[in-house]
Motif scaffolding. Structure first.
Motif, PDB file in Angstrom:
ATOM      1  N   ASN A 120       0.761  -1.310  -0.057  1.00 27.99           N
ATOM      2  CA  ASN A 120       0.035  -0.097  -0.004  1.00 27.99           C
ATOM      3  C   ASN A 120       0.895   1.175  -0.017  1.00 27.99           C
ATOM      4  OD1 ASN A 120      -2.577  -1.015  -0.161  1.00 27.99           O
ATOM      5  ND2 ASN A 120      -2.628  -1.490   2.090  1.00 27.99           N
ATOM      6  N   ASN A 121       1.998   1.037   0.676  1.00 31.84           N
ATOM      7  CA  ASN A 121       2.956   2.209   0.474  1.00 31.84           C
ATOM      8  C   ASN A 121       3.709   2.438  -0.788  1.00 31.84           C
ATOM      9  OD1 ASN A 121       2.336   2.776   3.148  1.00 31.84           O
ATOM     10  ND2 ASN A 121       3.921   1.328   4.074  1.00 31.84           N
ATOM     11  N   GLU A 122       3.838   1.280  -1.513  1.00 32.17           N
ATOM     12  CA  GLU A 122       4.561   1.357  -2.825  1.00 32.17           C
ATOM     13  C   GLU A 122       3.708   1.719  -3.807  1.00 32.17           C
ATOM     14  OE1 GLU A 122       7.815   0.454  -3.031  1.00 32.17           O
ATOM     15  OE2 GLU A 122       8.154  -0.138  -0.795  1.00 32.17           O
ATOM     16  N   ASN A 123       2.453   1.651  -3.816  1.00 32.97           N
ATOM     17  CA  ASN A 123       1.419   1.819  -5.217  1.00 32.97           C
ATOM     18  C   ASN A 123       1.258   3.566  -5.066  1.00 32.97           C
ATOM     19  OD1 ASN A 123      -0.158   2.415  -3.191  1.00 32.97           O
ATOM     20  ND2 ASN A 123      -1.340   0.523  -3.552  1.00 32.97           N
ATOM     21  N   SER A 124       1.958   4.159  -4.235  1.00 30.87           N
ATOM     22  CA  SER A 124       2.071   5.420  -4.387  1.00 30.87           C
ATOM     23  C   SER A 124       2.819   5.984  -5.906  1.00 30.87           C
ATOM     24  CB  SER A 124       2.445   6.417  -3.351  1.00 30.87           C
ATOM     25  OG  SER A 124       4.008   5.864  -2.775  1.00 30.87           O
ATOM     26  N   ARG A 125       3.570   5.257  -6.105  1.00 27.81           N
ATOM     27  CA  ARG A 125       4.211   5.702  -7.394  1.00 27.81           C
ATOM     28  C   ARG A 125       3.408   5.784  -8.536  1.00 27.81           C
ATOM     29  NH1 ARG A 125       8.924   1.174  -6.815  1.00 27.81           N
ATOM     30  NH2 ARG A 125       7.199   0.256  -6.106  1.00 27.81           N
ATOM     31  N   PHE A 126       2.155   4.980  -8.457  1.00 29.92           N
ATOM     32  CA  PHE A 126       1.440   4.989  -9.730  1.00 29.92           C
ATOM     33  C   PHE A 126      -0.140   5.099  -9.173  1.00 29.92           C
ATOM     34  CE2 PHE A 126       4.584   1.698 -10.205  1.00 29.92           C
ATOM     35  CZ  PHE A 126       5.457   2.069 -11.349  1.00 29.92           C
ATOM     36  N   PRO A 127      -0.274   6.467  -8.914  1.00 29.80           N
ATOM     37  CA  PRO A 127      -1.701   6.645  -8.238  1.00 29.80           C
ATOM     38  C   PRO A 127      -2.768   6.199  -9.149  1.00 29.80           C
ATOM     39  CG  PRO A 127      -0.360   8.716  -8.950  1.00 29.80           C
ATOM     40  CD  PRO A 127       0.646   7.519  -9.112  1.00 29.80           C
ATOM     41  N   ASP A 128      -2.413   6.235 -10.593  1.00 24.18           N
ATOM     42  CA  ASP A 128      -3.567   5.947 -11.513  1.00 24.18           C
ATOM     43  C   ASP A 128      -3.944   4.529 -11.463  1.00 24.18           C
ATOM     44  OD1 ASP A 128      -3.405   8.548 -12.286  1.00 24.18           O
ATOM     45  OD2 ASP A 128      -2.230   8.503 -14.251  1.00 24.18           O
ATOM     46  N   LEU A 129      -3.106   3.609 -10.794  1.00 17.75           N
ATOM     47  CA  LEU A 129      -3.561   2.157 -10.783  1.00 17.75           C
ATOM     48  C   LEU A 129      -4.035   2.060  -9.445  1.00 17.75           C
ATOM     49  CD1 LEU A 129      -0.768   0.602 -12.807  1.00 17.75           C
ATOM     50  CD2 LEU A 129      -2.970   1.313 -13.764  1.00 17.75           C
ATOM     51  N   ARG A 130      -3.763   2.613  -8.332  1.00 20.10           N
ATOM     52  CA  ARG A 130      -4.283   2.421  -7.088  1.00 20.10           C
ATOM     53  C   ARG A 130      -5.682   1.946  -7.046  1.00 20.10           C
ATOM     54  NH1 ARG A 130      -2.339   3.109  -1.958  1.00 20.10           N
ATOM     55  NH2 ARG A 130      -3.822   3.278  -0.288  1.00 20.10           N
ATOM     56  N   MET A 131      -6.723   2.576  -7.386  1.00 17.68           N
ATOM     57  CA  MET A 131      -7.926   2.102  -7.112  1.00 17.68           C
ATOM     58  C   MET A 131      -8.090   0.668  -8.075  1.00 17.68           C
ATOM     59  SD  MET A 131      -9.243   4.186  -5.375  1.00 17.68           S
ATOM     60  CE  MET A 131     -10.996   3.537  -5.415  1.00 17.68           C
ATOM     61  N   ASN A 132      -7.525   0.506  -9.216  1.00 19.49           N
ATOM     62  CA  ASN A 132      -7.747  -0.629  -9.738  1.00 19.49           C
ATOM     63  C   ASN A 132      -7.246  -1.681  -8.971  1.00 19.49           C
ATOM     64  OD1 ASN A 132      -7.464   1.739 -12.015  1.00 19.49           O
ATOM     65  ND2 ASN A 132      -8.124   0.035 -13.056  1.00 19.49           N
ATOM     66  N   MET A 133      -6.009  -1.501  -8.363  1.00 18.73           N
ATOM     67  CA  MET A 133      -5.421  -2.484  -7.418  1.00 18.73           C
ATOM     68  C   MET A 133      -6.313  -3.026  -6.198  1.00 18.73           C
ATOM     69  SD  MET A 133      -1.500  -1.190  -7.572  1.00 18.73           S
ATOM     70  CE  MET A 133      -0.871  -2.449  -6.512  1.00 18.73           C
ATOM     71  N   VAL A 134      -6.752  -1.829  -5.650  1.00 17.71           N
ATOM     72  CA  VAL A 134      -7.762  -2.067  -4.655  1.00 17.71           C
ATOM     73  C   VAL A 134      -8.955  -2.717  -4.944  1.00 17.71           C
ATOM     74  CG1 VAL A 134      -9.254  -0.936  -2.775  1.00 17.71           C
ATOM     75  CG2 VAL A 134      -7.132   0.038  -3.282  1.00 17.71           C
ATOM     76  N   GLU A 135      -9.862  -2.451  -6.166  1.00 17.68           N
ATOM     77  CA  GLU A 135     -10.657  -3.215  -6.651  1.00 17.68           C
ATOM     78  C   GLU A 135     -10.330  -4.618  -6.925  1.00 17.68           C
ATOM     79  OE1 GLU A 135     -12.256  -1.168  -9.939  1.00 17.68           O
ATOM     80  OE2 GLU A 135     -12.977   0.684  -9.073  1.00 17.68           O
ATOM     81  N   ILE A 136      -9.009  -5.018  -7.475  1.00 21.16           N
ATOM     82  CA  ILE A 136      -8.786  -6.334  -7.828  1.00 21.16           C
ATOM     83  C   ILE A 136      -8.422  -7.186  -6.619  1.00 21.16           C
ATOM     84  CG2 ILE A 136      -7.024  -7.681  -8.930  1.00 21.16           C
ATOM     85  CD1 ILE A 136      -6.347  -5.305 -11.077  1.00 21.16           C
ATOM     86  N   GLN A 137      -8.077  -6.823  -5.741  1.00 20.81           N
ATOM     87  CA  GLN A 137      -7.840  -7.345  -4.268  1.00 20.81           C
ATOM     88  C   GLN A 137      -9.183  -7.502  -3.739  1.00 20.81           C
ATOM     89  OE1 GLN A 137      -6.080  -5.277  -0.849  1.00 20.81           O
ATOM     90  NE2 GLN A 137      -5.048  -6.957  -0.275  1.00 20.81           N
ATOM     91  N   ALA A 138     -10.107  -6.503  -3.844  1.00 20.17           N
ATOM     92  CA  ALA A 138     -11.367  -6.957  -3.182  1.00 20.17           C
ATOM     93  C   ALA A 138     -12.132  -7.920  -3.962  1.00 20.17           C
ATOM     94  CB  ALA A 138     -12.206  -5.580  -3.500  1.00 20.17           C
ATOM     95  N   ARG A 139     -11.803  -8.389  -5.087  1.00 16.63           N
ATOM     96  CA  ARG A 139     -12.380  -9.598  -5.819  1.00 16.63           C
ATOM     97  C   ARG A 139     -11.853 -10.801  -5.272  1.00 16.63           C
ATOM     98  NH1 ARG A 139     -11.056  -7.194 -11.568  1.00 16.63           N
ATOM     99  NH2 ARG A 139     -11.756  -4.921 -11.355  1.00 16.63           N
ATOM    100  N   GLY A 140     -10.807 -10.893  -4.742  1.00 17.80           N
ATOM    101  CA  GLY A 140     -10.159 -12.214  -4.108  1.00 17.80           C
ATOM    102  C   GLY A 140     -11.011 -13.053  -3.294  1.00 17.80           C
ATOM    103  N   PRO A 141     -10.497 -13.922  -2.387  1.00 21.69           N
ATOM    104  CA  PRO A 141     -11.221 -14.914  -1.688  1.00 21.69           C
ATOM    105  C   PRO A 141     -11.540 -14.103  -0.463  1.00 21.69           C
ATOM    106  CG  PRO A 141      -8.967 -15.407  -1.983  1.00 21.69           C
ATOM    107  CD  PRO A 141      -9.179 -14.409  -2.964  1.00 21.69           C
ATOM    108  N   PRO A 142     -12.544 -14.675   0.207  1.00 20.91           N
ATOM    109  CA  PRO A 142     -12.830 -13.884   1.501  1.00 20.91           C
ATOM    110  C   PRO A 142     -11.711 -13.374   2.524  1.00 20.91           C
ATOM    111  CG  PRO A 142     -14.466 -15.736   0.862  1.00 20.91           C
ATOM    112  CD  PRO A 142     -13.431 -15.760  -0.037  1.00 20.91           C
ATOM    113  N   SER A 143     -11.820 -12.551   3.025  1.00 15.89           N
ATOM    114  CA  SER A 143     -10.437 -12.211   3.916  1.00 15.89           C
ATOM    115  C   SER A 143     -10.612 -13.075   5.226  1.00 15.89           C
ATOM    116  CB  SER A 143     -10.839 -10.609   4.169  1.00 15.89           C
ATOM    117  OG  SER A 143     -12.042 -10.317   5.102  1.00 15.89           O
TER     118      SER A 143
END
Length: 1430
Positions: free
Chosen positions: A715-738
């Motif tokens: 989460n601290n690393e993806n600040s280099r790509f702010p345009d992709l941050r929301m996509n990464m969060v959405e992709i992670q939310a589609r994963g298996p139940p936490s």
């Protein structure tokens, strides 16, 4: 008054007379056109409003007039009662009844007064005297009177008392005349009155039963462990109600409860006794006595389960704190190997008595089945410790309950039903013979074998006398049982300290005494009946907890001087004086009392030891003095006398009162009981009251974020790509139940660690021993700074890999804005060729050569899925020079700049991706049904056509490839339309499309590329399914998309057309075609997900079928599939897909199958813990032992769970336990292979011919294939001479040995049946050489050349028991026996597959590979170049 009545009537007539004129004035004229519905409704509202007030006023006046007349009649009757002489006319003789009623009704009311007046007038005129004739004519006078007083014209005349009496008699006579209105009305009134009385009686009975049930439920409530405020969580009650349906095999839709079940979903909502009673009564008010009795028993069991859950929650809190203490770096992970090493060392060095409660970390379920060596897995036939059932009391008795509950349980049937309690057939002689004489058990000897002691099933004693003498005097329990009029008397004398160590039971039956001597261990070895260490947290007087083993040098890194040499002195544990374990259904009274005392001592803490006698009749409190001593230390003195006074009157009654009377008084008249009886002591857990919260429940949610900051530092690393941050969060939310933890060989997270320790300690571990184990692990788990740094490096590396995968997935979605699901490799290569101005072309070529995807395809397009794109980018980064992190950042930044989408395009892509994710989610929660997936697909296509296709009206269909078994002359394969939009269903659904028919669907399937026809009316070779459509209306666009699996094999097509759209813009534009390709890809994934579930069901069915032939102790096996929520933060559910009782046919639940959520049933929480931890969970509920076994995917996450019910057996015999492990191992192996093939990580490979079936039926073959492979590997390692040396030495072998060897030969050579080659022992054993072993290892039971007849071998094996083979102790014999059964099962399965045509299975579709596509195109498709369209 008459004038006022006349005025009122005239006003009523005038009002009614005026209504039509007013209505006519309000009606519209005929010349006006009809009113609109709104105007008509408004007019009617005004009209009814004006008329209604007048109608109500008229009604009120009429009611007032009627009431006034009634009041006047009552006043007149009080003033002048009816004449009693009128009753003389009443006679119910049926012959003259009708005539008398007519005369009284029509004539006598007027005639009698006329005659009376005639007589008065005649008397006044002296007409009755015969002195001289008079001019008075009585006939004329009477006629005149009748004419003047005609009742038809004299309505207002007041009746005299006689007339009123006659009128009453007339009305009564009319009711007696049959077939008249009054008679029918009277009968109806009588029937109504009778039914009213019946309802009143029923209501009284219901109120009485309700009162009984209310008091019984009140007693049930007191059995639950309550918090300080006397409340219990409502969710526990709801879970008990829901589980009752499962226990009784009831269906909620069948109306078993008075109202639908509800789920509060939280443990925070609590109820007191009154609220609980009202809540339960609202559900069970329609229960009969038997159902209510069963519910009470179930509630008692649930109360016991809840108490165990609270006790385990205390354990889990200790384990949570232990994890936090051991997790020095707060990363949320512990070293799994180190934890297991500590547990192994502790298990090996603890005391033998304490070790019995623990589970061996080297064996399953602690150890993983994959970690057990093959020869150990199949060849180890050593028996474990003997199995002892945990239930000492019978099935009817309920352990762990208070004395009030047992009294209720004893007489429940007498109060709630009319059924008599049957007597038990078991005798004391059988009980004594069935008890083995072991150390620590009581030995019973019967002097007179001819005498037996009958004991009723429910212990219906007429006298129950409990005497608790002072110290030094023997205890005596006297119980008198009625037996056919002659009393039976059982006296049990329990010696006190200093008295002879002998217990005598005297049984008096019909005058013939019988003496039963019970030998008790000597003083010092007799264990006092007092709270156990497990529940009080203190060490028992006669049993010492095991000491902490010393740390092994290899486990300790930093030794502490304070811990060196601190080992408690070991004391030899005395023999335990456990109660006699009777195999009979009902124990003796002394046993029941002893067991009850022990259970109550577990419920109570050390602070209330002195009051434990209050709960149990017939058992002396051994801890009175200790309790008094403790209370004196706290300034509170309590002597034995005070304890005796606290005994409830409902428990200890005078000898003259029977147990039934006790319970009746306890249930029906609580007001007569002492006030102390209503107050129950708060049940303590380990000496402390329960807080009311399960603090260690749902650890997966409470500690989901623990250590996440360190593990997921991306989460601290993806600040280099702010345009992709929301996509990464959405992709992670589609994963298996936490909440689901991934199983790993190296690490344990918090829920896994807690579950591991809970499995290790078992159910019988005491609290002191538990604390010793916790201290040992806490002191032994030590990490050096170097190990901590190494662990952090590993975790950071794993976190970086996760971040990199998310980053590349977000980049892929940025490129694939239209959600097609793939990227064209040519487009990606064209952009990469410009990276660093083309200086890295050589590195790109090297990376492309390593890409594990085919570089050629019939369509000419090499598609890169998200997974392929990630692999390609990683290979490119590895080939480029420089630091990998910097190269990855520069490459991602370059690719981000290469694409530029407008804001509207990004919004369109976001909406489309959301819709496609909805299709995939529907497939995951559909329960294996394709119909919801089809509906979600067509809905998504229609929504996109409306939103992004300029409101196109489209039609769509799905067609799957099948083998042409209908008419093979028209082609080898066909397309069957399995789903379509609603308007096209009459023309398309379930229709086959042959290869010689018009259509481009086959061309799209064989070429594996979309085919678009913009103007179908310009194409001259089109077949229209809808013949009703006119030629001028056959205009529009047509698109056919191939459906591909993970390996790009075509299994069907998706077609769309706009023939129903009458607009001019009907052509599909490029971005729509790309989205429809994504819809086809999403549907393919959903289709194969359901197909994979069907395949897994077949694996489970085969596994259950095999284990059912190996074991007899298993009660049932239930399979659940995990269905995730909409995102990873939502909880998942479990769908029940199969239930088997291992005796009859497996029950496959049809779709939609029952769904179980975490909040529905608290007592089924062990299933969710199994999924959460992805580990084996052992639990007990409803007095049954369960083993929950997860089925994991290749990533280590649980996707399904098998609920294995052992019944009342705490464990299986060694033989069956081993077979269960084998079944689970093969099931997991088959699951891995199916999931890997479905994900594309493993190419399908077939070993048996039956596997070529090619559809979901292959799953059933896979289980036996892995079973056969394991056995063949074991047999391959056998030496033909040394391994069979013990068998060869037999001159006349046992029948078991000869039978197994003979059947082995018959499987390979069925023609030897009945010959000397197998019947003669010498010739039979000579054939077991190296060649035979090789033939066994290469034998395929499903091959076409196999001619083995299973019936012949089954006849030969008849009488061969599985346990006998195990007891024989020969590993080669064990291998061959299991190999024979596996071969027979595969032979039968192969025959079934051959006799079942593929057309009978809707999912038996064809997979077109590129080679098959070229073959079909060259042979047939060249002659058919037309289009199929609906």
């Amino acid at each position: 008054m008459a004038e006022s009545e006349r005025t009122e009537e005239e006003s009523e007539r005038s009002t009614l007379r005026d209504l039509p004129s007013e209505m006519e004035s309000l009606l519209p004229p005929s010349a006006v056109r009809p009113l609109s519905p709104q105007t008509d409704a408004r007019w009617k509202a005004v009209f009814y409003k004006s008329v209604q007030s007048r109608a109500l006023d008229l009604q009120e006046r009429r009611v007032a007039k009627f009431n006034q007349e009634k009041a006047l009649e009552k006043k007149t009757e009080r003033k002048e009662p009816p004449d009693a002489l009128a009753r003389e006319w009443f006679d119910d003789e049926r012959a003259a009844l009708e005539t008398r009623a007519y005369l009284l009704d029509k004539l006598l009311p007027t005639l009698v007064p006329g005659v009376e007046k005639l007589l008065r007038v005649a008397e006044r005129k002296k007409a009755l005297e015969k002195l001289e004739p008079r001019k008075f004519d009585p006939i004329t006078f009477l006629g005149e009177y009748l004419m003047r007083n005609n009742p038809a014209f004299q309505l207002s005349a007041t009746l005299d008392p006689y007339q009123r009496g006659v009128k009453a008699v007339t009305e009564e006579l009319k009711t007696k005349v049959p077939k008249t209105t009054q008679h029918k009305l009277a009968e109806m009134k009588a029937l109504v009155e009778e039914r009213r009385h019946e309802r009143e009686e029923v209501d009284k009975i219901k109120d009485h039963v309700k009162d009984i049930r209310r008091r019984a439920l009140g007693m049930q409530f007191r059995e639950w462990t309550q918090d300080i405020t006397g409340r219990i969580p409502l969710e526990l009650i709801q879970s008990a109600l829901r589980s009752f349906l499962e226990v009784m095999r009831l269906v909620p839709e069948a109306g078993s409860y008075a109202r639908p079940l509800e789920a509060v979903g939280t443990l925070e909502v609590k109820v007191n006794e009154e609220e609980c009673i009202e809540y339960l009564l609202s559900y069970v008010k329609n229960f009969n006595s038997d159902q209510f009795e069963q519910l009470l028993r179930h509630l008692l069991q649930c109360a016991n389960d809840a108490r165990d859950a609270i006790r385990h929650d205390v354990w889990r809190q200790m384990f949570v704190q232990l994890f936090l203490d051991c997790d020095h770096g707060q990363v949320g992970l512990l070293d799994r190997a180190r934890v297991f090493s500590l547990l192994k060392y502790y298990y090996d060095n603890c005391l033998r008595d304490a070790r019995k409660g623990y589970r061996d970390p080297r064996k399953w379920p602690m150890a993983e089945l994959e970690d057990i060596e093959l020869m150990e897995f199949w060849g180890n036939m050593e028996d474990d410790e003997p199995i002892v059932t945990t239930a000492v009391v019978s099935e009817e008795s309920l352990p762990g309950l208070s004395a009030e509950a047992l009294v209720l349980n004893n007489v429940l049937k007498d109060i709630l039903s009319d059924m008599e309690v049957g007597k038990v057939q078991d005798t004391l002689e059988d009980q004594a013979a069935a008890i083995p004489e072991q150390d620590g058990q009581v030995t019973i000897t019967v002097e007179d074998e001819s005498q037996v002691v009958p004991v009723t099933e429910q212990a219906e004693q007429t006298t129950q006398e409990v005497t608790v003498p002072e110290e030094g005097s023997p205890e005596k329990v006297e119980v008198t049982v009625p037996e056919e009029g002659s009393p039976e008397k059982v006296e049990v004398s329990v010696p006190a300290e200093g008295s002879p160590e002998k217990v005598e039971e005297t049984v008096l039956e019909e005058g013939s005494p019988e003496k039963v001597e019970v030998a008790v261990p000597e003083e010092g070895s007799l264990e006092k009946v007092e709270p156990t260490a497990e529940d009080t947290g203190t060490v028992d007087e006669g049993v010492e907890p095991e000491t902490i083993p010393e740390m092994p040098p290899e486990l300790l890194v930093e030794e502490k001087e304070a811990d060196e040499g601190e080992r408690p002195e070991k004391l030899s544990p005395p023999p335990a004086s456990e109660p006699v374990e009777m195999p009979a259904p009902t124990p003796s009274l002394s046993q029941t009392a002893t067991n009850l005392q022990q259970v109550l001592d577990q419920e109570l803490g050390p602070d209330v030891e002195g009051t434990s006698t209050d709960q149990v009749p017939g058992v002396q409190d051994a801890g009175v003095e200790e309790a008094a001593a403790k209370e004196e230390e706290h300034g509170e003195k309590t002597d034995a006398g005070e304890v005796e006074e606290q005994r409830p009157a409902s428990i200890v009654e005078p000898p003259s009162q029977s147990s039934g009377e006790q319970a009746t008084g306890l249930l029906l008249s609580p007001a007569k009981q002492p006030s102390k009886e209503a107050k129950r002591e708060v049940q303590l857990i380990y000496g402390e009251p329960w807080s009311g919260d399960f603090r260690a429940a749902d650890l997966s949610f409470k500690y989901a974020d623990y250590g996440k900051e360190i593990r997921e530092d991306w989460n601290n690393e993806n600040s280099r790509f702010p345009d992709l941050r929301m996509n990464m969060v959405e992709i992670q939310a589609r994963g298996p139940p936490s909440s689901i933890s991934t199983f790993e060989k190296d690490f344990l997270d918090l829920p896994q660690f807690v579950q591991l320790l809970e499995t290790f300690v078992g159910e019988e571990t005491s609290l002191p021993n538990l604390k010793k184990m916790v201290e040992f692990v806490k002191g032994g788990y030590v990490q050096t700074e170097r190990e901590k740094i190494k662990q952090l490096e590993q975790i950071h590396h794993r976190s970086f890999l996760v971040w990199k995968q998310l980053l590349l997935a977000a980049l892929f979605e940025k490129w694939d804005n239209e959600c097609s699901g793939f990227l064209d490799m040519k487009e990606v290569d064209a952009v990469l060729a410009t990276f660093k101005e083309g200086m890295e072309e050589e590195a790109l070529n090297k990376a492309k050569l390593q890409l594990p995807i085919p570089q050629w395809h019939p369509s000419g397009i090499v598609k890169l899925s998200c997974k392929d794109f990630q692999t390609y980018m990683e290979l490119v980064v590895s080939e480029l020079t420089g630091n990998e992190d910097e190269v990855l950042d520069s490459l991602v930044e370059f690719l981000m700049m290469a694409v530029d989408w407008t804001h509207l395009e990004r919004l369109r892509g976001s909406a489309r991706r959301k819709w496609l994710l909805g299709i995939a989610q529907t497939a995951k929660v559909s329960g294996g049904c394709m119909e919801p997936v089809y509906q979600a697909l067509f809905k998504t296509l229609s929504r996109d056509a409306d939103a992004h296709g300029k409101n196109k009206r489209i039609s769509a269909y799905v067609a799957l490839l099948e083998y042409n078994l209908i008419n093979p002359t028209r082609g080898d394969i066909l397309l069957r339309y399995v789903a379509c939009t609603e308007d096209d269903a009459p023309y398309v659904l379930n229709k086959p499309l042959f290869m010689d028919m018009k259509g481009i669907s086959f061309a799209a399937a064989l070429q594996d590329k979309p085919i678009h026809v913009p103007r179908v009316q310009l194409h001259g070779n089109i077949h229209f399914w809808n013949c009703d459509r006119l030629p001028k209306d056959r205009t529009g666009s047509f698109l056919v998309l191939p459906l591909e699996d993970i390996r790009r094999r075509v299994f069907g097509v998706l077609g769309l057309d706009t023939l129903r759209d009458k607009s001019d813009q009907t052509i599909f534009v490029p971005h729509e075609i790309r989205f429809y390709q994504g819809a086809a890809n999403t549907f393919s994934v959903s289709y194969h997900h359901i197909r994979t579930q069907d395949c897994l069901k077949q694996v489970i069915i085969s596994a259950v079928g095999w284990i059912s032939t190996q074991t007899t102790r298993l009660q049932s096996i239930t399979a659940y599939f995990m269905e995730p929520g909409e995102n990873r933060m939502q909880d998942y559910t479990l769908r029940k897909v199969m239930t088997s009782d291992l005796k009859e046919t497996n029950e496959l639940h049809p779709s939609p199958a029952p769904v179980l959520s975490r909040k529905d049933d608290f007592f089924s929480g062990f299933l969710f813990r199994c999924i959460d931890c992805s580990m084996v969970v052992m639990a007990s509920t409803n007095e049954e032992h369960h083993i929950a076994v997860p089925l994991r995917n290749p990533e280590g996450q649980a996707i399904a769970v098998l609920d294995i019910n052992l019944g009342r057996w705490p464990k299986l015999p060694s033989c069956e336990h081993k077979d269960l492990q084998k079944m689970l191992k093969m099931t997991q192996a088959a699951t891995y292979e199916i999931l890997k093939e479905d994900a594309g990580d493993l190419e399908p490979y077939y070993i048996l011919e039956a596997e070529y079936v090619g559809d979901w039926r292959r799953g059933g073959v896979l289980f036996y294939r892995f079973l056969l492979q394991d056995l063949q590997n074991c047999i391959w390692n056998l030496d033909p001479w040394d391994s069979f040396s013990d068998i060869r030495c037999f001159e006349q072998p046992p029948l078991l040995v000869h039978t197994i060897l003979k059947c082995t030969l018959l499987v390979l050579n069925p023609q030897w049946a009945g010959t000397e080659a197998v019947e003669n022992w010498d010739r039979c054993i000579q054939k077991f050489d190296g060649e035979l072993i090789e033939n066994i290892c290469y034998f395929d039971p499903t091959a076409a050349y196999v001619e083995t007849t299973p019936e012949v071998i089954y006849n030969s094996l008849q009488g061969t028991q599985r346990y006998a083979v195990w007891r024989f102790g020969s590993a080669p014999l064990e291998y061959l026996y299991n190999w024979i059964h596996a071969c027979l099962a595969l032979i039968e399965m192969a025959k079934k597959l051959k006799h079942q045509p593929r057309s009978a299975f809707p999912s038996s579709s064809v997979l077109l590979t590129p080679a098959l596509s070229r073959s079909l195109r060259s042979s047939q498709i060249s002659t058919y170049g037309t289009i199929s369209l609906n």
